[in-house]
Motif scaffolding. Sequence first.
Motif, PDB file in Angstrom:
ATOM      1  N   GLU A   1      -4.749  10.618 -13.853  1.00  0.00           N
ATOM      2  CA  GLU A   1      -4.981   9.388 -13.098  1.00  0.00           C
ATOM      3  C   GLU A   1      -3.870   8.376 -13.381  1.00  0.00           C
ATOM      4  O   GLU A   1      -3.273   8.386 -14.449  1.00  0.00           O
ATOM      5  N   PRO A   2      -3.619   7.472 -12.424  1.00  0.00           N
ATOM      6  CA  PRO A   2      -2.683   6.381 -12.686  1.00  0.00           C
ATOM      7  C   PRO A   2      -3.228   5.497 -13.808  1.00  0.00           C
ATOM      8  O   PRO A   2      -4.431   5.510 -14.050  1.00  0.00           O
ATOM      9  N   PRO A   3      -2.432   4.744 -14.463  1.00  0.00           N
ATOM     10  CA  PRO A   3      -1.016   4.516 -14.202  1.00  0.00           C
ATOM     11  C   PRO A   3      -0.149   5.608 -14.808  1.00  0.00           C
ATOM     12  O   PRO A   3      -0.559   6.325 -15.703  1.00  0.00           O
ATOM     13  N   TYR A   4       1.048   5.687 -14.260  1.00  0.00           N
ATOM     14  CA  TYR A   4       2.073   6.587 -14.768  1.00  0.00           C
ATOM     15  C   TYR A   4       3.366   5.798 -14.825  1.00  0.00           C
ATOM     16  O   TYR A   4       3.906   5.423 -13.791  1.00  0.00           O
ATOM     17  N   GLU A   5       3.811   5.538 -16.022  1.00  0.00           N
ATOM     18  CA  GLU A   5       4.998   4.725 -16.283  1.00  0.00           C
ATOM     19  C   GLU A   5       4.894   3.395 -15.541  1.00  0.00           C
ATOM     20  O   GLU A   5       4.025   2.608 -15.842  1.00  0.00           O
ATOM     21  N   TYR A   6       5.730   3.176 -14.562  1.00  0.00           N
ATOM     22  CA  TYR A   6       5.802   1.891 -13.859  1.00  0.00           C
ATOM     23  C   TYR A   6       4.856   1.789 -12.668  1.00  0.00           C
ATOM     24  O   TYR A   6       4.675   0.730 -12.098  1.00  0.00           O
ATOM     25  N   GLU A   7       4.272   2.900 -12.269  1.00  0.00           N
ATOM     26  CA  GLU A   7       3.467   2.949 -11.048  1.00  0.00           C
ATOM     27  C   GLU A   7       1.973   2.924 -11.397  1.00  0.00           C
ATOM     28  O   GLU A   7       1.512   3.730 -12.199  1.00  0.00           O
ATOM     29  N   HIS A   8       1.250   2.021 -10.765  1.00  0.00           N
ATOM     30  CA  HIS A   8      -0.162   1.868 -11.078  1.00  0.00           C
ATOM     31  C   HIS A   8      -1.096   2.304  -9.955  1.00  0.00           C
ATOM     32  O   HIS A   8      -2.315   2.291 -10.140  1.00  0.00           O
ATOM     33  N   ASP A   9      -0.548   2.687  -8.823  1.00  0.00           N
ATOM     34  CA  ASP A   9      -1.385   3.058  -7.684  1.00  0.00           C
ATOM     35  C   ASP A   9      -1.287   4.534  -7.313  1.00  0.00           C
ATOM     36  O   ASP A   9      -2.288   5.146  -6.951  1.00  0.00           O
ATOM     37  N   LYS A  10      -0.113   5.096  -7.362  1.00  0.00           N
ATOM     38  CA  LYS A  10       0.089   6.490  -6.943  1.00  0.00           C
ATOM     39  C   LYS A  10      -0.334   7.461  -8.038  1.00  0.00           C
ATOM     40  O   LYS A  10      -0.236   7.173  -9.224  1.00  0.00           O
ATOM     41  N   GLU A  11      -0.771   8.642  -7.590  1.00  0.00           N
ATOM     42  CA  GLU A  11      -1.103   9.714  -8.525  1.00  0.00           C
ATOM     43  C   GLU A  11       0.175  10.167  -9.225  1.00  0.00           C
ATOM     44  O   GLU A  11       1.215  10.335  -8.572  1.00  0.00           O
ATOM     45  N   PRO A  12       0.133  10.399 -10.532  1.00  0.00           N
ATOM     46  CA  PRO A  12       1.336  10.847 -11.240  1.00  0.00           C
ATOM     47  C   PRO A  12       1.965  12.116 -10.655  1.00  0.00           C
ATOM     48  O   PRO A  12       3.181  12.197 -10.544  1.00  0.00           O
TER      49      PRO A  12
END
Length: 74
Positions: A19-30
């Motif tokens: 699930e998000p967050p992934y690094e700098y992105e908080h909306d898209k799936e990793p």
Amino acid sequence: MELIAEFRRQAPDRFAWREPPYEYEHDKEPIDILFGSDRLRKVIDVGEDVGTFVASWKPDEEAFREMRKKYLLY
């Protein structure tokens, strides 16, 4: 891609996308960020054949090979 699909086939009740967050992105799936789109995730989620998905890239690969010819030095 085949391994991810197989993991899901073998244990669908235990398989889950991160699930998000992934690094700098908080909306898209990793996985969507890593792959570049949501297409792989959707293919695996509905149980489509990953090999067929990969084979669908062939026309684009051929077009790229043709386009790059004029830039090759050797």
